[in-house]
Design an enzyme around this catalytic site. Structure first.
Site, PDB file in Angstrom:
ATOM      1  N   TYR A   1      -3.002  -1.293  13.092  1.00  0.00           N
ATOM      2  CA  TYR A   1      -1.895  -0.413  12.683  1.00  0.00           C
ATOM      3  C   TYR A   1      -1.465   0.437  13.874  1.00  0.00           C
ATOM      4  O   TYR A   1      -0.271   0.657  14.098  1.00  0.00           O
ATOM      5  CB  TYR A   1      -2.348   0.486  11.531  1.00  0.00           C
ATOM      6  CG  TYR A   1      -2.581  -0.291  10.262  1.00  0.00           C
ATOM      7  CD1 TYR A   1      -1.512  -0.611   9.431  1.00  0.00           C
ATOM      8  CD2 TYR A   1      -3.852  -0.727   9.904  1.00  0.00           C
ATOM      9  CE1 TYR A   1      -1.709  -1.327   8.264  1.00  0.00           C
ATOM     10  CE2 TYR A   1      -4.060  -1.438   8.738  1.00  0.00           C
ATOM     11  CZ  TYR A   1      -2.989  -1.743   7.920  1.00  0.00           C
ATOM     12  OH  TYR A   1      -3.180  -2.447   6.773  1.00  0.00           O
TER      13      TYR A   1
ATOM     14  N   ASN B   1       6.812  -2.803   1.996  1.00  0.00           N
ATOM     15  CA  ASN B   1       7.401  -4.036   2.506  1.00  0.00           C
ATOM     16  C   ASN B   1       7.921  -4.914   1.364  1.00  0.00           C
ATOM     17  O   ASN B   1       7.149  -5.436   0.584  1.00  0.00           O
ATOM     18  CB  ASN B   1       6.319  -4.780   3.305  1.00  0.00           C
ATOM     19  CG  ASN B   1       6.827  -6.148   3.690  1.00  0.00           C
ATOM     20  OD1 ASN B   1       8.009  -6.406   3.635  1.00  0.00           O
ATOM     21  ND2 ASN B   1       5.933  -7.003   4.084  1.00  0.00           N
TER      22      ASN B   1
ATOM     23  N   CYS C   1       2.624  -8.892   6.736  1.00  0.00           N
ATOM     24  CA  CYS C   1       1.872  -7.642   6.803  1.00  0.00           C
ATOM     25  C   CYS C   1       0.373  -7.916   6.723  1.00  0.00           C
ATOM     26  O   CYS C   1      -0.436  -7.076   7.075  1.00  0.00           O
ATOM     27  CB  CYS C   1       2.323  -6.729   5.677  1.00  0.00           C
ATOM     28  SG  CYS C   1       2.578  -7.587   4.123  1.00  0.00           S
ATOM     29  N   HIS C   2      -0.023  -9.087   6.271  1.00  0.00           N
ATOM     30  CA  HIS C   2      -1.462  -9.395   6.174  1.00  0.00           C
ATOM     31  C   HIS C   2      -2.074  -9.596   7.564  1.00  0.00           C
ATOM     32  O   HIS C   2      -3.275  -9.713   7.706  1.00  0.00           O
ATOM     33  CB  HIS C   2      -1.644 -10.641   5.299  1.00  0.00           C
ATOM     34  CG  HIS C   2      -1.057 -11.871   5.873  1.00  0.00           C
ATOM     35  ND1 HIS C   2       0.184 -12.351   5.502  1.00  0.00           N
ATOM     36  CD2 HIS C   2      -1.539 -12.713   6.812  1.00  0.00           C
ATOM     37  CE1 HIS C   2       0.415 -13.463   6.206  1.00  0.00           C
ATOM     38  NE2 HIS C   2      -0.612 -13.694   7.004  1.00  0.00           N
TER      39      HIS C   2
ATOM     40  N   GLU D   1      -5.009 -18.843   8.198  1.00  0.00           N
ATOM     41  CA  GLU D   1      -4.259 -18.896   9.465  1.00  0.00           C
ATOM     42  C   GLU D   1      -5.176 -19.222  10.627  1.00  0.00           C
ATOM     43  O   GLU D   1      -4.739 -19.470  11.743  1.00  0.00           O
ATOM     44  CB  GLU D   1      -3.600 -17.551   9.680  1.00  0.00           C
ATOM     45  CG  GLU D   1      -2.692 -17.231   8.491  1.00  0.00           C
ATOM     46  CD  GLU D   1      -1.297 -16.891   8.938  1.00  0.00           C
ATOM     47  OE1 GLU D   1      -1.140 -16.379  10.036  1.00  0.00           O
ATOM     48  OE2 GLU D   1      -0.366 -17.170   8.188  1.00  0.00           O
TER      49      GLU D   1
END
Length: 98
Positions: free
Chosen positions: A25, A48, A56-57, A83
């Site tokens: 962040y 969001n 955002c993850h 991912e």
DNA sequence: GTCGTGACTAGCC
DNA sequence: CGGCTAGCCACGA
């Protein structure tokens, strides 16, 4: 063009995160123009409206913990693993930081 | 113009 | 190692 607010800027920064990588962040806040607005970034992520447009993850805490997620932290971890990000004990490896 | 809120961070015990 | 406090920022009402 340069009238973008901090929020808009954060969306652009987060959307620019390459797949399989994550940032903290504080890093996102720094790129957004306010290195001390890590908390504000969290607020933006929570509001969001386009999670598919803004991954955002891929944003985690500075200590390596996943942090939070509007859909549930568990979901966030599952997405990161998909991912290619390895998460151990609820903490992401620092080498995955962009 | 002021207050409250929150997916944070770093320091301290 | 684990938990708590205080400080920080942007946005909405």
């Amino acid at each position: 063009m340069s009238e973008e607010t901090f929020t808009q800027r954060v969306y652009d920064v987060v959307a620019s995160i390459p797949r399989g990588k994550v940032i903290t962040y504080g890093e996102a806040a720094c790129r957004a123009g306010s290195p001390r607005a890590a908390r504000a970034v969290g607020n933006v992520m929570n509001k969001n409206p386009d999670t598919e447009r803004v991954p955002c993850h891929r944003v985690i805490c500075s200590d390596g913990s996943v942090g939070g997620y509007a859909f549930g932290t568990s979901k966030k971890v599952a997405l990161l693993r998909k991912e290619g990000v390895e998460i151990i004990d609820g903490k992401v490896h620092p080498e995955y930081l962009v």
